[in-house]
Design a protein around this motif. Structure first.
Motif, short mmCIF file in Angstrom:
data_model
loop_
_atom_site.label_atom_id
_atom_site.label_comp_id
_atom_site.label_asym_id
_atom_site.label_seq_id
_atom_site.Cartn_x
_atom_site.Cartn_y
_atom_site.Cartn_z
N SER A 160 13.49 -8.32 27.91
CA SER A 160 13.38 -9.35 26.88
C SER A 160 12.04 -10.06 27.03
CB SER A 160 14.54 -10.35 27.02
OG SER A 160 14.56 -11.26 25.96
N ASP A 209 23.25 -11.92 27.96
CA ASP A 209 22.20 -11.73 26.96
C ASP A 209 21.28 -10.58 27.36
OD1 ASP A 209 20.32 -11.97 25.00
OD2 ASP A 209 19.99 -14.11 25.25
N LEU A 210 20.87 -10.57 28.62
CA LEU A 210 19.97 -9.52 29.12
C LEU A 210 20.66 -8.15 29.13
CD1 LEU A 210 18.34 -11.51 32.06
CD2 LEU A 210 17.19 -10.75 29.97
N SER A 213 20.64 -6.89 25.68
CA SER A 213 19.26 -6.51 25.33
C SER A 213 18.86 -5.20 25.98
CB SER A 213 18.29 -7.63 25.76
OG SER A 213 18.53 -8.82 25.05
N SER A 214 19.36 -4.96 27.19
CA SER A 214 19.04 -3.71 27.89
C SER A 214 19.55 -2.51 27.11
CB SER A 214 19.66 -3.72 29.29
OG SER A 214 19.11 -4.73 30.09
N LYS A 216 20.06 -2.40 23.87
CA LYS A 216 19.26 -2.28 22.66
C LYS A 216 17.93 -1.60 22.95
CE LYS A 216 19.81 -6.67 21.42
NZ LYS A 216 19.73 -7.91 20.62
N ARG A 217 17.33 -1.94 24.08
CA ARG A 217 16.06 -1.32 24.47
C ARG A 217 16.22 0.17 24.71
NH1 ARG A 217 11.10 -3.96 24.00
NH2 ARG A 217 11.60 -6.18 23.90
N LYS A 222 16.58 -3.05 17.36
CA LYS A 222 16.21 -4.45 17.50
C LYS A 222 17.44 -5.34 17.55
CE LYS A 222 13.41 -8.09 15.34
NZ LYS A 222 14.49 -9.10 15.26
N ASP A 223 18.39 -5.09 16.65
CA ASP A 223 19.65 -5.85 16.60
C ASP A 223 20.81 -4.88 16.44
OD1 ASP A 223 18.50 -8.50 16.67
OD2 ASP A 223 17.90 -8.20 14.59
N ASP A 236 25.11 -9.60 18.54
CA ASP A 236 23.89 -10.34 18.89
C ASP A 236 24.19 -11.82 19.06
OD1 ASP A 236 21.77 -8.20 18.64
OD2 ASP A 236 22.64 -8.09 16.64
N ASP A 239 26.85 -12.10 22.52
CA ASP A 239 26.62 -11.33 23.75
C ASP A 239 26.78 -12.17 25.01
OD1 ASP A 239 24.32 -12.81 23.34
OD2 ASP A 239 23.00 -11.08 23.11
#
Length: 258
Positions: A160, A209-210, A213-214, A216-217, A222-223, A236, A239
């Motif tokens: 992030s 949150d992380l 995000s991991s 998604k990466r 993106k979302d 989103d 989370d």
């Protein structure tokens, strides 16, 4: 940013109504959020080539959360076994891979099991349910503004890029501040354990949150969706709550035991 704030303000009255009213309204709302989140989460993986049996996840989630079980936690292991068993049949007939089964089980645990904590706490410990959202949203709000004002050192840029160490610390401060104020007026006898829980809850919220995000990466999105203007998909938006809900259940359990 403006759209994000407006969306949040419009959803707040609905949120308070759902939590305060309780009963069937809360149960149906949590089921709806769970199904939408499963749809978004599994949809993201489906795009990456992993095949998930969404119908099975939906039905089991409804069967777990729908009825007013005397002890919902006794049902969850059975539901997870049924899920794995049904997926294993598909594996035996070469309709699914090990990765498919693993992600199906993860989806159920990560979303259904975690969010079911909201129903359990609302039914048994109403005054504590607010900590689920305080840990998540106070952390998110304070982390954002502190990070925006003072943020210099990146937290985990590979996951992030916008999150900073300063923002993370600000999030912890916000969680402690709001949790302590709530505890002071509602159950001051537990304020010390609330302060400790709010520190851990904030850290867990940020990890939630992380964690999202991991994924998604790694998947390359993106979302998870575009359901809520300014926020992305349902997943989103919640989370952090997915992690703070079961943590708050543990916190409540320890308060009752100790």
């Amino acid at each position: 940013m403006k759209v994000r704030i407006i969306s949040a303000l419009l959803l707040l009255p609905v949120f308070f109504f759902v939590i305060i009213y309780g009963g069937l309204i809360t149960r149906l709302a949590v089921i709806a959020i769970t199904l939408i989140s499963l749809y978004e989460f599994t949809g993201a993986f489906n795009k990456s080539g992993i095949k998930l049996t969404n119908f099975t996840l939906y039905i089991l989630s409804i069967l777990v959360m729908g009825p007013n079980w005397a002890n919902l936690w006794n049902i969850l292991p059975v539901a997870l076994f049924v899920l794995v068993f049904m997926e294993s049949i598909l594996l035996v007939f070469n309709k699914r891979k090990i990765e498919d089964i693993s992600v199906s089980a993860l989806s159920f645990i990560y979303i259904t099991v975690a969010l079911s904590s909201i129903i359990v706490i609302r039914n048994n410990n109403f005054e504590y349910i607010w900590y689920i959202f305080i840990f998540a949203w106070a952390t998110d709000t304070f982390a954002y503004f502190v990070g925006l004002t003072f943020g210099k050192n990146k937290l985990i840029p590979s996951v992030s890029p916008k999150k900073t160490v300063e923002g993370g610390i600000g999030g912890i401060f916000g969680s402690v501040l709001i949790s302590s104020l709530y505890a002071y007026y509602v159950h001051p006898e537990n304020i010390l354990i609330v302060i400790i829980a709010s520190i851990l809850g904030s850290m867990i919220s940020q990890m939630g949150d992380l964690f999202a995000s991991s994924f998604k990466r790694k998947i390359g999105i993106k979302d998870y969706g575009n359901l809520i203007p300014g926020h992305g998909g349902m997943l989103d938006r919640i989370d952090s709550i997915i992690f703070t809900a079961p943590f708050t259940y543990i916190f409540v359990y320890l308060v009752n035991v100790l």
